[in-house]
Design an enzyme around this catalytic site. Structure first.
Site, PDB file in Angstrom:
ATOM      1  N   TYR A   1       0.842  -1.208   0.000  1.00 49.46           N
ATOM      2  CA  TYR A   1       0.000   0.000   0.000  1.00 49.46           C
ATOM      3  C   TYR A   1       0.871   1.249   0.000  1.00 49.46           C
ATOM      4  CZ  TYR A   1      -3.817   3.196   1.016  1.00 49.46           C
ATOM      5  OH  TYR A   1      -4.724   4.229   0.955  1.00 49.46           O
TER       6      TYR A   1
ATOM      7  N   ASP B   1     -17.525   4.201  -8.565  1.00 49.81           N
ATOM      8  CA  ASP B   1     -16.530   4.617  -7.576  1.00 49.81           C
ATOM      9  C   ASP B   1     -16.496   6.142  -7.502  1.00 49.81           C
ATOM     10  OD1 ASP B   1     -14.332   5.037  -5.942  1.00 49.81           O
ATOM     11  OD2 ASP B   1     -13.176   3.404  -6.808  1.00 49.81           O
TER      12      ASP B   1
ATOM     13  N   HIS C   1     -15.883   1.878  -4.551  1.00 49.33           N
ATOM     14  CA  HIS C   1     -14.482   1.734  -4.162  1.00 49.33           C
ATOM     15  C   HIS C   1     -14.207   0.425  -3.437  1.00 49.33           C
ATOM     16  CE1 HIS C   1     -10.567   3.611  -3.906  1.00 49.33           C
ATOM     17  NE2 HIS C   1     -10.483   3.306  -2.633  1.00 49.33           N
TER      18      HIS C   1
ATOM     19  N   SER D   1      -6.348   1.135  -4.558  1.00 52.39           N
ATOM     20  CA  SER D   1      -6.452   2.563  -4.262  1.00 52.39           C
ATOM     21  C   SER D   1      -5.059   3.196  -4.340  1.00 52.39           C
ATOM     22  CB  SER D   1      -7.095   2.766  -2.892  1.00 52.39           C
ATOM     23  OG  SER D   1      -7.542   4.081  -2.721  1.00 52.39           O
TER      24      SER D   1
END
Length: 709
Positions: free
Chosen positions: A481, A645, A680, A561
């Protein structure tokens, strides 16, 4: 060549890049759009894909999904992967219990329910009753609970619902005795919960103004406001508590102190971890008007209220302490000069703090694994909470006068179990332990350390079958991430478990940009230092290859993301290092991300193309859309997004996929999987989760020629 809608829909026109790759991708028309940033011209030929509601964009989505569906349907791994994923997903799961007004509340999913169900019981031994079942709110399971907050007496429940994965919420109030909703309805809520006053007559919440006819809520054109809603009144009559018209980036999180005597308001600006803190007295537990007063509005550090004890407010902060500390603030004289350190900064990052049973429960990360320490009211260290192993624990909420709290514990190969902690005795006892088809005894997790390009050391967690053969042939997924102070710690997930059962290795990397080692670690992966994040992830991949866990032919990368940005950027920078890549709902256009929905709030981590020539240059250097290399063989790529999204708008993924397909990037597939009526990821129904994630694993397995039975 500009195509009409009918031609776009019907013609089998292929780009040069698509022909070279051997797949019939839909032709994506280009437009003559050029933007100038600090004197540099940058083409944006797929600007038209930013309008996801346009007819030609919708037609493009249909065509792309047809190509992807056909490819996925032909993979022999698809059905076995879905079967295994479904089998492993089908186990009873529980949320962390909490107690309010003489009731316990927790969520439960029987295994394959589309959404978790909220239960309540008077005691832990009573048969729980359904308090709220979101599965009854929609036929397709796309309506999800976004938050639940009982009143102090436990009679009423404020709850938020969101649909199709959207961040927009509607809040209602349910009478728990009758199971019926009151007329109260709150709209236009986003990034907010509810906070009841102690008298039970209403609650605080934050929302945006409803858009005017023909307008859309985008960028900073609208800003959040904090309101108080009195039960039985219309939303139009709600009392405005706080706003800042001079700084529209302000957002608000409201909480009412344990004793009911104070409203505590955290003020956020953008998505950074630095915030402001304000307080408003609530005489006799009621809201009587007035404006909150500042404890700090410097936005120079994190300030998280923990509990009020009399006239002292206990706050978790990293002010002057990058790894975090606990301070005491005198509410009668809250000036910083009077702040007192209650628990000093230690060698590990303090990631959470709660106050239960007259004691402080402080959560830390030690090399990305959880430690929980108990401190007395005066800050003195007393003991550690005995956790089941090296993994991730969370929860520990409750009240200052409570005798118990609950927490979850998980590791990469251990599903989350729920435990009760007796604060006075220190005893840990199991509350709910899931039974799953995943045999944890067959697998093991180990923590290793990797050295990045600049010498920085960070941990990775490797889950694999016991007795793993180290010859570089193991199909391996590397997940990361690296942003927004989010810590990546070892936790069980069905995706990883399915991959392990399919015969693969699953690796999580705790890289810079996260919060694993405190605020300095986070900041080392932001703005002009963002390349550190990519360097760390590449170093983790190289370590796996060097140590013969995997090879470039058996290594895949995945992230969502901000992690989708990570995967996109790293794929561009080292296409030779990976066999496959799946960026999920990624931030792919770093020059324009701030123009859409909440994108402007991410500038604390990214900076924007308008900030300065230096910042623009740094963003352009790694922006996934702008750095695809034609003439270079890329790994197999499958981009995933949702057409609804409204956080990371699908245009990011649309433009990235179109650019990949148009470039000469070799024969490996370059696909985009677009989930319809989805956002999302939050609140996504079980059926869609299983379909999407098993498709990702099947795509990896197919690329790496892993047989799945």
């Amino acid at each position: 060549m500009k195509l009409t809608l009918s031609a776009l829909t019907l013609a089998a026109v292929l780009s040069t890049g698509a022909q070279a790759q051997g797949l019939s991708y839909p032709a994506t028309r280009k437009v003559d759009q050029v933007d100038t940033y600090h004197g540099t011209a940058v083409a944006d030929p797929y600007r038209w894909l930013e309008d996801d509601n346009a007819a030609d964009t919708k037609a493009w989505v249909v065509q792309q999904n047809q190509v992807t569906d056909q490819f996925l349907a032909a993979m022999p791994q698809r059905l076995p992967a879905r079967r295994i994923y479904t089998e492993l997903y089908n186990f009873e799961r529980f949320g962390i219990p909490f107690r309010e007004g003489g009731r316990y509340f927790w969520t439960r999913n029987d295994g394959l329910q589309q959404q978790n169900v909220l239960y309540t019981a008077k005691s832990l031994t009573d048969t729980p009753q359904v308090a709220l079942d979101p599965n009854a709110m929609s036929k397709d399971g796309t309506v999800a609970l976004s938050g639940v907050v009982p009143s102090r007496d436990g009679k009423l429940l404020a709850y938020g619902v969101a649909g199709a994965g959207s961040d927009w919420q509607t809040w209602k109030v349910r009478d728990l005795a009758t199971g019926q909703d009151l007329p109260d309805t709150i709209e236009w809520v986003k990034f907010s919960s509810a906070a009841w006053t102690a008298d039970g007559k209403g609650f605080f919440y934050a929302r945006y103004d409803a858009p005017k006819a023909g307008e859309a809520l985008k960028g900073a054109n609208y800003f959040q406001k904090l309101y108080y809603h009195r039960l039985g009144t219309a939303q139009a009559d709600d009392v405005l508590v706080l706003e800042n018209r001079d700084d529209k980036e302000w957002g608000f999180g409201a909480g009412v102190s344990d004793d009911g005597q104070h409203l505590l308001v955290t003020v956020w600006k953008s998505a950074g971890s630095k915030n402001g803190l304000m307080v408003l007295p609530l005489p006799k537990g009621a809201f009587a008007g007035g404006k909150p007063q500042a404890i700090s509005l410097d936005f120079d550090a994190q300030y998280v209220p923990v509990v009020t004890v009399g006239q002292r407010l206990i706050v978790k902060t990293d002010k002057g302490a990058p790894r975090g500390k606990l301070i005491s603030v005198d509410l009668k004289n809250p000036a910083p000069a009077g702040w007192k350190t209650l628990v000093a900064e230690g060698p590990d990052a303090m990631t959470g703090a709660s106050a239960v049973g007259g004691r402080f429960l402080l959560s830390y990360l030690h090399d990305a694994a959880t430690l929980v320490r108990v401190h007395a009211a005066d800050g003195k260290a007393l003991s550690d909470v005995k956790l089941p192993g090296v993994g991730t624990a969370g929860g520990f909420g409750g009240h200052w006068n409570a005798a118990e709290t609950f927490f979850s514990y998980t590791s990469l190969t251990t599903p989350a179990s729920i435990y009760r902690f007796d604060v006075k005795t220190g005893k840990v006892s199991a509350f709910k332990e899931p039974k799953t088809a995943f045999n944890t005894d067959e697998f093991e997790t180990r923590r290793e350390f990797v050295t990045s390009k600049d010498g920085t050391r960070f941990p990775i967690f490797i889950a694999a079958k016991k007795g793993l053969k180290l010859d570089g042939s193991n199909p391996t997924i590397l997940y990361g991430y690296g942003g927004f102070d989010v810590s990546i710690t070892p936790a069980y997930g069905v995706t990883a478990a399915t991959w392990l059962k399919m015969g693969g290795v699953y690796v999580m990397a705790s890289i810079r940009g996260g919060g694993e080692y405190g605020s300095a670690w986070h900041e080392a992966g932001t703005k002009l230092k963002k390349q550190n994040v990519f360097d760390d992830f590449i170093a983790a991949a190289e370590w796996l290859v060097k140590n013969k866990i995997a090879s470039p032919a058996t290594l895949a990368i995945n992230g969502g993301s901000n992690g989708g940005l990570l995967v996109g950027a790293v794929t561009n920078q080292r296409p030779d290092l990976f066999a496959a890549a799946v960026p999920q709902v990624g931030v792919m256009d770093m020059l324009r991300y701030q123009n859409f929905t909440i994108g402007w709030a991410w500038a604390t981590d990214y900076g924007t193309s308008k900030d300065s020539p230096e910042m623009f240059k740094a963003l352009l250097a790694y922006s996934p859309v702008h750095n695809i290399k034609s003439g270079v063989n890329y790994p197999a790529v499958m981009v995933t997004t949702g057409d609804h999204d409204d956080r990371v708008v699908p245009a990011h993924s649309f433009k990235y996929a179109a650019t990949l397909q148009a470039a000469e990037t070799g024969p490996a597939p370059k696909l985009i999987r677009i989930e319809t009526n989805a956002g999302h990821g939050a609140g996504k129904p079980t059926s869609k989760i299983i379909e999407e994630r098993s498709d990702i694993l099947a795509f990896f397995a197919n690329t790496m020629k892993l047989e799945v039975k």
